[in-house]
Design a protein around this motif. Structure first.
Motif, PDB file in Angstrom:
ATOM      1  N   ILE A  48       0.849  -1.186   0.000  1.00  0.00           N
ATOM      2  CA  ILE A  48       0.000   0.000   0.000  1.00  0.00           C
ATOM      3  C   ILE A  48       0.888   1.239   0.000  1.00  0.00           C
ATOM      4  O   ILE A  48       1.835   1.352   0.760  1.00  0.00           O
ATOM      5  N   GLY A  49       0.556   2.158  -0.873  1.00  0.00           N
ATOM      6  CA  GLY A  49       1.342   3.378  -1.011  1.00  0.00           C
ATOM      7  C   GLY A  49       2.508   3.249  -1.974  1.00  0.00           C
ATOM      8  O   GLY A  49       3.102   4.245  -2.367  1.00  0.00           O
ATOM      9  N   ARG A  50       2.844   2.006  -2.350  1.00  0.00           N
ATOM     10  CA  ARG A  50       3.955   1.778  -3.282  1.00  0.00           C
ATOM     11  C   ARG A  50       3.548   0.785  -4.376  1.00  0.00           C
ATOM     12  O   ARG A  50       4.359   0.006  -4.843  1.00  0.00           O
ATOM     13  N   HIS A  51       2.289   0.804  -4.751  1.00  0.00           N
ATOM     14  CA  HIS A  51       1.813  -0.098  -5.791  1.00  0.00           C
ATOM     15  C   HIS A  51       2.430   0.259  -7.140  1.00  0.00           C
ATOM     16  O   HIS A  51       2.715   1.417  -7.420  1.00  0.00           O
ATOM     17  N   ARG A  52       2.612  -0.755  -7.946  1.00  0.00           N
ATOM     18  CA  ARG A  52       3.069  -0.631  -9.329  1.00  0.00           C
ATOM     19  C   ARG A  52       2.204  -1.565 -10.155  1.00  0.00           C
ATOM     20  O   ARG A  52       1.536  -2.440  -9.615  1.00  0.00           O
ATOM     21  N   LEU A  53       2.237  -1.386 -11.454  1.00  0.00           N
ATOM     22  CA  LEU A  53       1.549  -2.295 -12.365  1.00  0.00           C
ATOM     23  C   LEU A  53       2.589  -3.054 -13.164  1.00  0.00           C
ATOM     24  O   LEU A  53       3.531  -2.469 -13.688  1.00  0.00           O
ATOM     25  N   THR A  54       2.417  -4.357 -13.235  1.00  0.00           N
ATOM     26  CA  THR A  54       3.268  -5.199 -14.057  1.00  0.00           C
ATOM     27  C   THR A  54       2.376  -5.885 -15.086  1.00  0.00           C
ATOM     28  O   THR A  54       1.154  -5.922 -14.940  1.00  0.00           O
ATOM     29  N   PHE A  55       2.975  -6.419 -16.111  1.00  0.00           N
ATOM     30  CA  PHE A  55       2.228  -6.993 -17.233  1.00  0.00           C
ATOM     31  C   PHE A  55       2.373  -8.509 -17.281  1.00  0.00           C
ATOM     32  O   PHE A  55       3.437  -9.048 -16.984  1.00  0.00           O
ATOM     33  N   VAL A  56       1.286  -9.170 -17.700  1.00  0.00           N
ATOM     34  CA  VAL A  56       1.312 -10.623 -17.880  1.00  0.00           C
ATOM     35  C   VAL A  56       0.477 -10.974 -19.116  1.00  0.00           C
ATOM     36  O   VAL A  56      -0.601 -10.425 -19.319  1.00  0.00           O
ATOM     37  N   PRO A  57       0.992 -11.877 -19.969  1.00  0.00           N
ATOM     38  CA  PRO A  57       0.206 -12.318 -21.126  1.00  0.00           C
ATOM     39  C   PRO A  57      -1.030 -13.095 -20.678  1.00  0.00           C
ATOM     40  O   PRO A  57      -1.023 -13.772 -19.646  1.00  0.00           O
ATOM     41  N   LEU A  58      -2.079 -13.007 -21.475  1.00  0.00           N
ATOM     42  CA  LEU A  58      -3.319 -13.716 -21.167  1.00  0.00           C
ATOM     43  C   LEU A  58      -3.485 -15.004 -21.952  1.00  0.00           C
ATOM     44  O   LEU A  58      -4.507 -15.666 -21.807  1.00  0.00           O
ATOM     45  N   ASP A  59      -2.474 -15.368 -22.767  1.00  0.00           N
ATOM     46  CA  ASP A  59      -2.578 -16.650 -23.456  1.00  0.00           C
ATOM     47  C   ASP A  59      -2.609 -17.766 -22.403  1.00  0.00           C
ATOM     48  O   ASP A  59      -1.890 -17.714 -21.426  1.00  0.00           O
ATOM     49  N   ARG A  60      -3.471 -18.687 -22.560  1.00  0.00           N
ATOM     50  CA  ARG A  60      -3.651 -19.842 -21.656  1.00  0.00           C
ATOM     51  C   ARG A  60      -4.164 -19.462 -20.272  1.00  0.00           C
ATOM     52  O   ARG A  60      -4.152 -20.275 -19.360  1.00  0.00           O
ATOM     53  N   ALA A  61      -4.622 -18.228 -20.072  1.00  0.00           N
ATOM     54  CA  ALA A  61      -5.192 -17.833 -18.779  1.00  0.00           C
ATOM     55  C   ALA A  61      -6.585 -18.443 -18.636  1.00  0.00           C
ATOM     56  O   ALA A  61      -7.292 -18.641 -19.624  1.00  0.00           O
ATOM     57  N   THR A  62      -6.954 -18.735 -17.402  1.00  0.00           N
ATOM     58  CA  THR A  62      -8.279 -19.281 -17.116  1.00  0.00           C
ATOM     59  C   THR A  62      -8.884 -18.527 -15.940  1.00  0.00           C
ATOM     60  O   THR A  62      -8.166 -18.000 -15.098  1.00  0.00           O
ATOM     61  N   VAL A  63     -10.195 -18.494 -15.908  1.00  0.00           N
ATOM     62  CA  VAL A  63     -10.876 -17.870 -14.784  1.00  0.00           C
ATOM     63  C   VAL A  63     -11.506 -18.950 -13.929  1.00  0.00           C
ATOM     64  O   VAL A  63     -11.941 -19.984 -14.418  1.00  0.00           O
ATOM     65  N   SER A  64     -11.508 -18.700 -12.627  1.00  0.00           N
ATOM     66  CA  SER A  64     -12.165 -19.589 -11.676  1.00  0.00           C
ATOM     67  C   SER A  64     -13.053 -18.710 -10.811  1.00  0.00           C
ATOM     68  O   SER A  64     -13.002 -17.489 -10.913  1.00  0.00           O
ATOM     69  N   PRO A  65     -13.835 -19.304  -9.932  1.00  0.00           N
ATOM     70  CA  PRO A  65     -14.694 -18.473  -9.088  1.00  0.00           C
ATOM     71  C   PRO A  65     -13.913 -17.473  -8.225  1.00  0.00           C
ATOM     72  O   PRO A  65     -14.446 -16.439  -7.857  1.00  0.00           O
ATOM     73  N   ALA A  66     -12.659 -17.767  -7.939  1.00  0.00           N
ATOM     74  CA  ALA A  66     -11.909 -16.912  -7.014  1.00  0.00           C
ATOM     75  C   ALA A  66     -10.835 -16.046  -7.663  1.00  0.00           C
ATOM     76  O   ALA A  66     -10.409 -15.068  -7.063  1.00  0.00           O
ATOM     77  N   ALA A  67     -10.373 -16.403  -8.868  1.00  0.00           N
ATOM     78  CA  ALA A  67      -9.199 -15.707  -9.395  1.00  0.00           C
ATOM     79  C   ALA A  67      -9.043 -15.904 -10.897  1.00  0.00           C
ATOM     80  O   ALA A  67      -9.668 -16.767 -11.496  1.00  0.00           O
ATOM     81  N   LEU A  68      -8.152 -15.097 -11.448  1.00  0.00           N
ATOM     82  CA  LEU A  68      -7.676 -15.269 -12.820  1.00  0.00           C
ATOM     83  C   LEU A  68      -6.338 -15.986 -12.713  1.00  0.00           C
ATOM     84  O   LEU A  68      -5.420 -15.490 -12.075  1.00  0.00           O
ATOM     85  N   ARG A  69      -6.248 -17.177 -13.293  1.00  0.00           N
ATOM     86  CA  ARG A  69      -5.009 -17.962 -13.244  1.00  0.00           C
ATOM     87  C   ARG A  69      -4.267 -17.780 -14.561  1.00  0.00           C
ATOM     88  O   ARG A  69      -4.813 -18.055 -15.625  1.00  0.00           O
ATOM     89  N   VAL A  70      -3.030 -17.288 -14.466  1.00  0.00           N
ATOM     90  CA  VAL A  70      -2.210 -17.086 -15.658  1.00  0.00           C
ATOM     91  C   VAL A  70      -1.203 -18.217 -15.786  1.00  0.00           C
ATOM     92  O   VAL A  70      -0.980 -18.976 -14.844  1.00  0.00           O
ATOM     93  N   ALA A  71      -0.596 -18.333 -16.950  1.00  0.00           N
ATOM     94  CA  ALA A  71       0.304 -19.458 -17.234  1.00  0.00           C
ATOM     95  C   ALA A  71       1.760 -19.148 -16.906  1.00  0.00           C
ATOM     96  O   ALA A  71       2.646 -19.915 -17.267  1.00  0.00           O
ATOM     97  N   TYR A  72       2.016 -18.053 -16.212  1.00  0.00           N
ATOM     98  CA  TYR A  72       3.383 -17.629 -15.919  1.00  0.00           C
ATOM     99  C   TYR A  72       3.601 -17.575 -14.415  1.00  0.00           C
ATOM    100  O   TYR A  72       2.686 -17.270 -13.655  1.00  0.00           O
TER     101      TYR A  72
END
Length: 118
Positions: A48-72
């Motif tokens: 908190i107070g030092r957040h940054r944004l990082t990038f992740v590809p969405l190829d092979r990503a899946t959604v579940s009831p609780a989260a977005l699961r990425v392949a990396y």
């Protein structure tokens, strides 16, 4: 693959790696300007107070009831190019982002950007 409109519904949900380790919170989706399909997501990381944004590809990503699961892995995502939470990915940094994930980078036919935030 899922539609960009659907993945935007997951904004502010957890993003996890293949082992279920939390990486951060989904902030935004970037689409491929040539196909208008989801290509990358930005993930809010840091304290908190030092957040940054990082990038992740969405190829092979899946959604579940609780989260977005990425392949990396969490480490690979946290080592990717980052921007400030109110910043934007500059065109000159796009090739570095693709290179980080071992992906080929090809700008548009007229030299236009490959990614656009949705």
């Amino acid at each position: 693959m899922f539609e960009a409109d659907n993945i935007r519904d997951w904004r502010d949900h957890d993003v996890v790696d293949p082992d279920g380790k939390k990486i951060g919170i989904l902030e935004a989706v970037y689409v491929d300007t040539g196909t208008d399909q989801p290509a990358f997501a930005t993930v809010r990381i840091g304290m908190i107070g030092r957040h940054r944004l990082t990038f992740v590809p969405l190829d092979r990503a899946t959604v579940s009831p609780a989260a977005l699961r990425v392949a990396y892995t969490r480490g690979q995502v946290k080592g990717a190019p980052q921007i400030d939470t109110d910043g934007e990915l500059v065109a000159a940094d796009e090739p570095k982002l693709f290179e980080h994930y071992g992906m080929a980078y090809q700008p548009g036919a007229g030299g236009e950007r490959r990614l656009a935030r949705r």
